[in-house]
Design a protein around this motif. Structure first.
Motif, PDB file in Angstrom:
ATOM      1  N   THR B  71       0.804  -1.225   0.000  1.00 13.87           N
ATOM      2  CA  THR B  71       0.000   0.000   0.000  1.00 13.87           C
ATOM      3  C   THR B  71       0.835   1.273   0.000  1.00 13.87           C
ATOM      4  O   THR B  71       0.286   2.365   0.012  1.00 13.87           O
ATOM      5  N   LEU B  72       2.133   1.130  -0.007  1.00  8.73           N
ATOM      6  CA  LEU B  72       2.993   2.323  -0.002  1.00  8.73           C
ATOM      7  C   LEU B  72       2.891   3.072  -1.319  1.00  8.73           C
ATOM      8  O   LEU B  72       2.755   2.458  -2.378  1.00  8.73           O
ATOM      9  N   ARG B  78       8.567   1.380  -1.511  1.00 10.34           N
ATOM     10  CA  ARG B  78       7.714   0.476  -2.293  1.00 10.34           C
ATOM     11  C   ARG B  78       8.566  -0.421  -3.201  1.00 10.34           C
ATOM     12  O   ARG B  78       8.311  -1.625  -3.304  1.00 10.34           O
ATOM     13  N   ASP B  79       9.573   0.153  -3.833  1.00  9.88           N
ATOM     14  CA  ASP B  79      10.448  -0.653  -4.692  1.00  9.88           C
ATOM     15  C   ASP B  79      11.114  -1.772  -3.893  1.00  9.88           C
ATOM     16  O   ASP B  79      11.221  -2.909  -4.355  1.00  9.88           O
ATOM     17  N   ALA B  80      11.534  -1.417  -2.666  1.00 12.70           N
ATOM     18  CA  ALA B  80      12.169  -2.428  -1.813  1.00 12.70           C
ATOM     19  C   ALA B  80      11.173  -3.534  -1.470  1.00 12.70           C
ATOM     20  O   ALA B  80      11.519  -4.721  -1.465  1.00 12.70           O
ATOM     21  N   ALA B  81       9.920  -3.140  -1.191  1.00 12.30           N
ATOM     22  CA  ALA B  81       8.897  -4.136  -0.859  1.00 12.30           C
ATOM     23  C   ALA B  81       8.659  -5.068  -2.047  1.00 12.30           C
ATOM     24  O   ALA B  81       8.533  -6.285  -1.881  1.00 12.30           O
ATOM     25  N   LEU B 114      -3.038   1.265   5.858  1.00 14.26           N
ATOM     26  CA  LEU B 114      -2.930   2.635   5.356  1.00 14.26           C
ATOM     27  C   LEU B 114      -1.534   3.164   5.664  1.00 14.26           C
ATOM     28  O   LEU B 114      -1.031   2.968   6.776  1.00 14.26           O
ATOM     29  N   PRO B 115      -0.899   3.832   4.715  1.00 16.03           N
ATOM     30  CA  PRO B 115       0.388   4.465   5.045  1.00 16.03           C
ATOM     31  C   PRO B 115       0.199   5.475   6.182  1.00 16.03           C
ATOM     32  O   PRO B 115      -0.891   6.047   6.339  1.00 16.03           O
ATOM     33  N   GLU B 116       1.236   5.674   6.962  1.00  9.18           N
ATOM     34  CA  GLU B 116       1.213   6.613   8.092  1.00  9.18           C
ATOM     35  C   GLU B 116       0.578   7.949   7.683  1.00  9.18           C
ATOM     36  O   GLU B 116       0.995   8.569   6.705  1.00  9.18           O
ATOM     37  N   GLU B 126      -6.154   0.591  -4.438  1.00  6.75           N
ATOM     38  CA  GLU B 126      -5.715   0.634  -5.835  1.00  6.75           C
ATOM     39  C   GLU B 126      -4.232   0.295  -5.955  1.00  6.75           C
ATOM     40  O   GLU B 126      -3.806  -0.356  -6.897  1.00  6.75           O
ATOM     41  N   ARG B 127      -3.441   0.740  -4.967  1.00  6.14           N
ATOM     42  CA  ARG B 127      -2.005   0.420  -5.006  1.00  6.14           C
ATOM     43  C   ARG B 127      -1.761  -1.075  -4.833  1.00  6.14           C
ATOM     44  O   ARG B 127      -0.781  -1.616  -5.330  1.00  6.14           O
TER      45      ARG B 127
END
Lengths: 288, 288
Positions: B71-72, B78-81, B114-116, B126-127
């Motif tokens: 969800t980032l 996000r790329d790292a995830a 949800l992101p912080e 959607e992400r």
């Protein structure tokens, strides 16, 4: 006082430790125009006195909390619960009569959880429908709308087997919309992937009996019942939810109902002021 | 040993404090034929060693936990995830190869919260879809099925914005069923008024990637993450849910995944024995 939105209603549970006299006074003194009451503080003074006190306050009455507890199998306990719901209906009608113009005779219903030892969720849900069927003629006679309140699924086993707005509307659909509607409470439904389509449906079907707001935040406290927060202190998007409710034509009071130990431990006048400020910031901008 | 159902799989989280060697040993010693692994204990020994240990155990491999955290917003985190998810896919494929015949290359995905500071639930969802789109070709190349796991709505803000089986299936529907399915976990979905229709739909669409069982009981503990119980110790009706899953044609292993401090504090061999007994009593009678 000019910042208090005219549609804000203080649900008495938000200032749980205030007796009826105090609740009415701090609400009116803050410039709030409407209040939602709970049965226990009303019955503490008696219904006749309560209606007089409400009338004297000049406040509108937006809802009565609460009836329900419909999941018991046939028997004395269930009969007693239904009798108690009839008394709650009478109280609702009397209080709505006593409140200022624009009061609404809405009784919020919490369905109840699984009976002790039962795993029959489907059966429990059917008993909710049966109990509604038994109460509807009485409510209709009294001019009271029963508001089925879906509770967050974390309460699905011990408090309320009605877990989504869609399910509440399905239950309501057997009955006249003037008599059976749903309570739309942001805390309970914000997570639902179908929330916007179900709010629109509730509006189309004339079933939004009450719109209630408060926020969701984590971590949840040890008693998850007390995990409700002031709007803005959590993750709920009041803009989109409020707009969705308003777009259906909902034009009545909007209650703030917060169960939160820290808030309960605060002076009730301060709580009402803080509630009005939070409402002005998060909900009022999305009202017509 | 004769009471151990051949389809029972012990999810390693149920014996969280056991290292990989211990988990494999106590599972096999109990006569259980299958295990679901977690990334941390696998990576503690390294993937090459883990695959050899799994092969030596003679156990089937039923799933790998877990990928996700999708969800980032766009950026390095996000790329790292996504990179980490590709490694999880590789691990899943290698472990499924190393497990006994009947192993399944299933990677369980928990979408993330949800992101912080965000209240954009729709955007977060959607992400998740976007991230799936980025991972699917890689999973397909590796022959791995991504199992989107809806988590109970009480985790909707902080852990997983996918809250119902229907929503997981909607997300999966953009992709090939061999590559994207859903995790059907009784704990997370038992309360859902649509659960039976969505299980049937998941079956029709070929999307039941894994069936996991454990029970729900109240009161919830202070850390609600640890509120999972042995089957039979709570309110979930395993008869009807298991039959619904089986009626879709699901014929693979069934995992027991329990997060519970008291169970974690128990000797893992005792936990596996108790799990097998609970499975024999609550789930096995409803298998063909």
């Amino acid at each position: 006082m000019s910042t208090v939105d005219p549609r804000l209603s203080i649900n008495q549970a938000t200032i749980k430790y205030a007796d009826l006299a105090t609740a009415l006074r701090v609400t009116a003194d803050a410039g709030v125009q409407s209040i939602g009451l709970w049965r226990e503080p009303v019955n503490e003074v008696g219904l006749d006195t309560a209606t007089k006190m409400l009338a004297d306050s000049g406040l509108r009455f937006s809802s009565h909390c609460r009836g329900g507890f419909f999941t018991l199998p046939a028997g004395l306990e269930r009969d007693a619960a239904l009798g108690d719901n009839r008394r709650a209906i009478d109280e609702t009608a009397a209080l709505a009569d006593a409140g200022a113009d624009g009061s609404t005779a809405v009784l919020v219903l919490v369905a109840g959880g699984l009976p002790e030892g039962s795993r029959d969720l489907i059966g429990a849900r059917e008993r909710v429908r049966d109990a509604l069927g038994e109460l509807v003629p009485y409510a209709q006679g009294a001019g009271v709308t029963l508001a089925i309140e879906p509770l967050h699924p974390m309460f699905g086993s011990d408090r309320c087997v009605v877990s989504t707005l869609g399910q509440a509307l399905d239950l309501a659909s057997d009955f006249d919309a003037a008599t059976v509607g749903a309570a739309v409470d942001t805390f309970h439904i914000w997570w639902d992937p179908q929330v916007y389509e179900q709010i629109a449906r509730a509006g189309r079907e004339g079933r939004i009996a009450t719109y209630q707001v408060c926020d969701w935040a984590t971590p949840l406290p040890a008693d998850v019942l007390l995990s409700r927060h002031y709007m803005g202190d959590g993750v709920i998007d009041f803009a989109s939810l409020t707009r969705a409710v308003i777009e259906t034509g909902y034009d009545r009071d909007i209650e703030v109902e917060i169960f939160n130990q820290q808030i309960w431990d605060t002076d009730p006048a301060d709580v009402v002021a803080r509630t009005a400020a939070a409402f002005a910031e998060t909900v009022a901008p999305h009202l017509p």
